[in-house]
Design an enzyme around this catalytic site. Structure first.
Site, PDB file in Angstrom:
ATOM      1  CB  ILE A   5      -0.987  -0.007   1.202  1.00 46.96           C
ATOM      2  CG1 ILE A   5      -1.944   1.183   1.122  1.00 46.96           C
ATOM      3  CG2 ILE A   5      -0.250  -0.027   2.519  1.00 46.96           C
ATOM      4  CD1 ILE A   5      -2.797   1.216  -0.131  1.00 46.96           C
ATOM      5  CD  GLU A  55      -8.892  -5.558   5.751  1.00 40.57           C
ATOM      6  OE1 GLU A  55      -8.257  -6.208   6.614  1.00 40.57           O
ATOM      7  OE2 GLU A  55      -8.824  -5.811   4.533  1.00 40.57           O
ATOM      8  N   GLY A  63      -5.897  -6.919   0.862  1.00 38.65           N
ATOM      9  CA  GLY A  63      -6.409  -5.992   1.866  1.00 38.65           C
ATOM     10  C   GLY A  63      -5.538  -4.763   1.938  1.00 38.65           C
ATOM     11  CD  GLU A  64      -0.961  -4.179   2.511  1.00 35.76           C
ATOM     12  OE1 GLU A  64      -0.101  -3.812   1.677  1.00 35.76           O
ATOM     13  OE2 GLU A  64      -0.680  -4.876   3.509  1.00 35.76           O
ATOM     14  N   GLY A  65      -6.095  -1.761   1.917  1.00 34.71           N
ATOM     15  CA  GLY A  65      -6.479  -0.634   1.085  1.00 34.71           C
ATOM     16  C   GLY A  65      -5.896  -0.655  -0.311  1.00 34.71           C
TER      17      GLY A  65
END
Length: 339
Positions: free
Chosen positions: A103, A161, A303-305
């Site tokens: 990210i 998240e 995940g992690e945006g």
């Protein structure tokens, strides 16, 4: 009778603003004058109108886009639902801070702001197989914390998240909201083997049975089966609506927060865009149920945006075309003939 802490959330949902049709119309009017055939940029044209409608201005802006990642830990991980240990939660926060995660690279490439929120990472939520993840006050307080994530200002919010075990949590939320067998919603998460997958399914089944009779209210679903990151993301989505900030949702777990709001009011996600469809679980079906058409389909499940950030990069390209392309008159290009 003492009012439930959830009453404030319901009141905020009742005050959500609507889209600005005039701003969207102004975008459409300019689009008709740009040096291209009508509709030639496809969905990119719709995206600019969507930005304008929710920012309430034409042209819209993407001067301060922000990706927020909410990190939390889950008591249910002691049941072996993840291929990675809980220690990864803190290690990944350190990695974010050092700029070493995927990210970080995506946000740097597209010029996006990036914030990480530690939601009591060293204090896991309750094991959903034995009791609620959060009490009402704790759930509302976490939603309020998520609402503060955009206090410094932004013109587009991406939500993501990080939390070992949270694909199990998301699957439990989907099963409670939409029905069907738990196995329908459970995916491989961080890469569990067949035995780990079976444990995930069993955990969701046990949690639904334990909380049976209390899951008709979406906010009860959130506090009983959810996690702090999901509550915070729900708060961030709601705050963005109240402040007319368009939202780009990341993947399978982030969408669980959106699903709770949608269950409360089907119009609650009108200011939201699905950044991508994840390879995790039944994410594609969830998006269909929420009326969200994903912008990207890249087989991602990080995940992690990450998917939200990539989608905001595409939004920036769409806006640049709308804002900086010449009109037919400016370029001296002939418009469409009457034939």
């Amino acid at each position: 009778m003492t009012e439930s802490p959830f009453a404030d959330i319901r009141r905020l949902i009742a005050t959500m603003p609507e889209a600005d049709a005039e701003a969207a119309g102004a975008v459409a009017a300019r689009d008709a004058e740009l040096t291209k055939p009508a509709g030639a940029l496809g969905r990119l044209e719709e995206l600019v109108a969507w930005l304008a409608a929710w920012q309430g201005k034409a042209p819209p802006s993407l001067d301060r886009p922000l990706v927020c990642v909410f990190a939390a830990s889950h008591g249910v991980t002691r049941r072996g639902v993840s291929a990675f240990p809980d220690a990864v939660n803190r290690q990944m926060l350190d990695n974010f801070a050092a700029g070493g995660a995927a990210i970080n690279q995506i946000c740097a490439t597209y010029g996006l702001g990036f914030k990480v929120f530690d939601l009591a990472l060293d204090v896991p939520t309750g094991d959903i197989c034995e009791g609620p993840a959060l009490d009402e006050r704790g759930c509302v307080a976490t939603m309020a914390f998520g609402m503060e994530s955009i206090a410094a200002g932004t013109d587009c919010l991406g939500i993501g998240e990080m939390g070992i075990g949270n694909t199990t949590i998301a699957a439990a939320i989907y099963a409670a909201l939409f029905g069907a067998e738990p196995a329908h919603w459970v995916g491989r998460g961080t890469g569990v083997d067949a035995a780990g997958y079976a444990r995930k399914v069993a955990v969701v089944e046990t949690a639904l049975a334990h909380h049976a009779g209390h899951l008709s209210d979406p906010l009860e679903v959130l506090r009983r089966l959810g996690g702090r990151e999901i509550a915070a993301m729900a708060g961030a989505i709601l705050a963005a609506r109240l402040q007319r900030v368009p939202v780009v949702i990341d993947g399978y777990v982030s969408t669980a927060a959106a699903a709770v709001l949608h269950a409360l009011d089907p119009s609650a996600l009108d200011h939201c865009l699905a950044g991508h469809v994840s390879a995790e679980g039944a994410h594609e079906e969830v998006l269909e149920r929420l009326g969200l058409k994903p912008l990207l389909a890249l087989g991602m499940r990080l995940g992690e945006g990450s998917g939200a950030a990539l989608a905001i990069g595409l939004l920036k390209g769409a806006l640049a075309c709308h804002r900086d392309m010449a009109t037919f008159a400016q370029a001296g290009v002939s418009g469409r003939s009457g034939a």
